[in-house]
Design a protein around this motif. Structure first.
Motif, PDB file in Angstrom:
ATOM      1  N   GLY A 111       0.802  -1.221   0.000  1.00  0.00           N
ATOM      2  CA  GLY A 111       0.000   0.000   0.000  1.00  0.00           C
ATOM      3  C   GLY A 111       0.831   1.265   0.000  1.00  0.00           C
ATOM      4  O   GLY A 111       0.278   2.371  -0.001  1.00  0.00           O
ATOM      5  N   GLN A 112       2.150   1.121   0.035  1.00  0.00           N
ATOM      6  CA  GLN A 112       3.025   2.292   0.003  1.00  0.00           C
ATOM      7  C   GLN A 112       3.908   2.222  -1.248  1.00  0.00           C
ATOM      8  O   GLN A 112       4.157   1.147  -1.779  1.00  0.00           O
ATOM      9  CB  GLN A 112       3.894   2.332   1.257  1.00  0.00           C
ATOM     10  CG  GLN A 112       3.080   2.379   2.543  1.00  0.00           C
ATOM     11  CD  GLN A 112       3.965   2.430   3.771  1.00  0.00           C
ATOM     12  OE1 GLN A 112       4.568   3.446   4.083  1.00  0.00           O
ATOM     13  NE2 GLN A 112       4.062   1.320   4.466  1.00  0.00           N
ATOM     14  N   ASP A 113       4.379   3.375  -1.663  1.00  0.00           N
ATOM     15  CA  ASP A 113       5.287   3.418  -2.807  1.00  0.00           C
ATOM     16  C   ASP A 113       6.712   3.201  -2.323  1.00  0.00           C
ATOM     17  O   ASP A 113       7.232   3.993  -1.530  1.00  0.00           O
ATOM     18  CB  ASP A 113       5.188   4.770  -3.521  1.00  0.00           C
ATOM     19  CG  ASP A 113       3.977   4.827  -4.435  1.00  0.00           C
ATOM     20  OD1 ASP A 113       3.780   3.867  -5.204  1.00  0.00           O
ATOM     21  OD2 ASP A 113       3.224   5.806  -4.355  1.00  0.00           O
ATOM     22  N   VAL A 114       7.327   2.144  -2.807  1.00  0.00           N
ATOM     23  CA  VAL A 114       8.721   1.866  -2.467  1.00  0.00           C
ATOM     24  C   VAL A 114       9.599   2.423  -3.580  1.00  0.00           C
ATOM     25  O   VAL A 114       9.360   2.139  -4.760  1.00  0.00           O
ATOM     26  CB  VAL A 114       8.969   0.343  -2.338  1.00  0.00           C
ATOM     27  CG1 VAL A 114      10.408   0.066  -1.931  1.00  0.00           C
ATOM     28  CG2 VAL A 114       7.990  -0.291  -1.364  1.00  0.00           C
ATOM     29  N   THR A 115      10.581   3.212  -3.213  1.00  0.00           N
ATOM     30  CA  THR A 115      11.549   3.700  -4.203  1.00  0.00           C
ATOM     31  C   THR A 115      12.927   3.205  -3.822  1.00  0.00           C
ATOM     32  O   THR A 115      13.384   3.404  -2.693  1.00  0.00           O
ATOM     33  CB  THR A 115      11.560   5.237  -4.278  1.00  0.00           C
ATOM     34  OG1 THR A 115      10.229   5.718  -4.441  1.00  0.00           O
ATOM     35  CG2 THR A 115      12.417   5.720  -5.445  1.00  0.00           C
ATOM     36  N   THR A 116      13.571   2.544  -4.776  1.00  0.00           N
ATOM     37  CA  THR A 116      14.935   2.070  -4.558  1.00  0.00           C
ATOM     38  C   THR A 116      15.874   2.847  -5.494  1.00  0.00           C
ATOM     39  O   THR A 116      15.418   3.613  -6.347  1.00  0.00           O
ATOM     40  CB  THR A 116      15.058   0.563  -4.861  1.00  0.00           C
ATOM     41  OG1 THR A 116      14.940   0.377  -6.286  1.00  0.00           O
ATOM     42  CG2 THR A 116      13.977  -0.234  -4.145  1.00  0.00           C
ATOM     43  N   ILE A 117      17.146   2.589  -5.347  1.00  0.00           N
ATOM     44  CA  ILE A 117      18.121   3.290  -6.175  1.00  0.00           C
ATOM     45  C   ILE A 117      17.851   3.062  -7.665  1.00  0.00           C
ATOM     46  O   ILE A 117      18.098   3.945  -8.496  1.00  0.00           O
ATOM     47  CB  ILE A 117      19.564   2.867  -5.795  1.00  0.00           C
ATOM     48  CG1 ILE A 117      20.612   3.756  -6.453  1.00  0.00           C
ATOM     49  CG2 ILE A 117      19.806   1.389  -6.116  1.00  0.00           C
ATOM     50  CD1 ILE A 117      20.706   5.138  -5.877  1.00  0.00           C
TER      51      ILE A 117
END
Ligand code: FES
Ligand code: FES
Length: 199
Positions: A111-117
């Motif tokens: 339910g959350q936006d995950v941002t990775t490199i």
């Protein structure tokens, strides 16, 4: 929101179970303590939105976000250093806030936006101002800490905690660099801050 609440409850139950198991093993007779300390848990379905793309997985509820990224999704840009919340190498953004993915259960990220490199550059491949600034200032040597440093630095600027060199040092203190590239990292963040504010 409801799913956050459920995941939070789940996370607490898992941690409580782990704590109880640990406490029990310290008082049980030696023969009992020799029993396997982990009980297999049924995989649970989870939908993770990572770098704008949705992934459907079935995961043991004890799997961390870090292991889900690296072992299940092949997103190995996020690094595993200490695996216990002390080095910052595993930093990613959850809804724009920096978190340590080694201390975050994968299921709790639903339910959350995950941002990775891997998701920081633009769709055309243009580097994020923070990535460019790290290159411009030679803000790395071996590079192992760098993805975590960059993600944390993006969060630091977004939080408004990059007002001075001292402030940057304080709010980046959770990200360790064994190569001690700290002065260059601070300089890079100051440069990127200006670029991010213009964008
Ligand atoms: S690997 Fe997560 S803080 Fe070190
Ligand atoms: S560049 Fe080597 S640990 Fe930071």
């Amino acid at each position: 929101m409801a799913s956050h609440t459920n995941r939070g409850g789940l996370e607490r139950r898992i941690l409580l179970a782990a704590t109880s198991a640990s406490a029990a093993s310290s008082v049980l007779p030696r023969d009992s303590a020799a029993q396997p300390s982990t009980v297999p848990a049924a995989d649970m379905p989870v939908r993770l939105r990572i770098n704008g793309r949705e992934h459907r997985l079935a995961l043991d509820p004890r799997v961390t976000l870090l292991d889900a990224l690296r072992e299940r999704l092949d997103l190995t840009g996020t690094k595993k250093g200490c695996d216990q919340g002390q080095c910052g190498a595993c930093t990613v953004l959850l809804d724009g806030r920096r978190v340590l993915s080694c201390l975050t259960l994968a299921l709790s990220a639903e339910g959350q936006d995950v941002t990775t490199i891997e998701g920081l550059a633009g769709p055309d491949g243009a580097l994020h101002p923070m990535q460019q600034a790290f290159i411009d200032h030679d803000a790395f040597q071996c590079g192992y800490c760098t993805p975590g440093q960059i993600m944390s630095a993006v969060g630091c600027v977004a939080e408004g905690h990059a007002g001075s060199e001292d402030e940057i040092r304080e709010y980046m203190s959770g990200n360790l660099c064994r190569c001690a590239a700290y002065p260059n990292i601070v300089a890079a963040i100051l440069q990127a801050k200006a670029g991010m504010e213009r964008a």
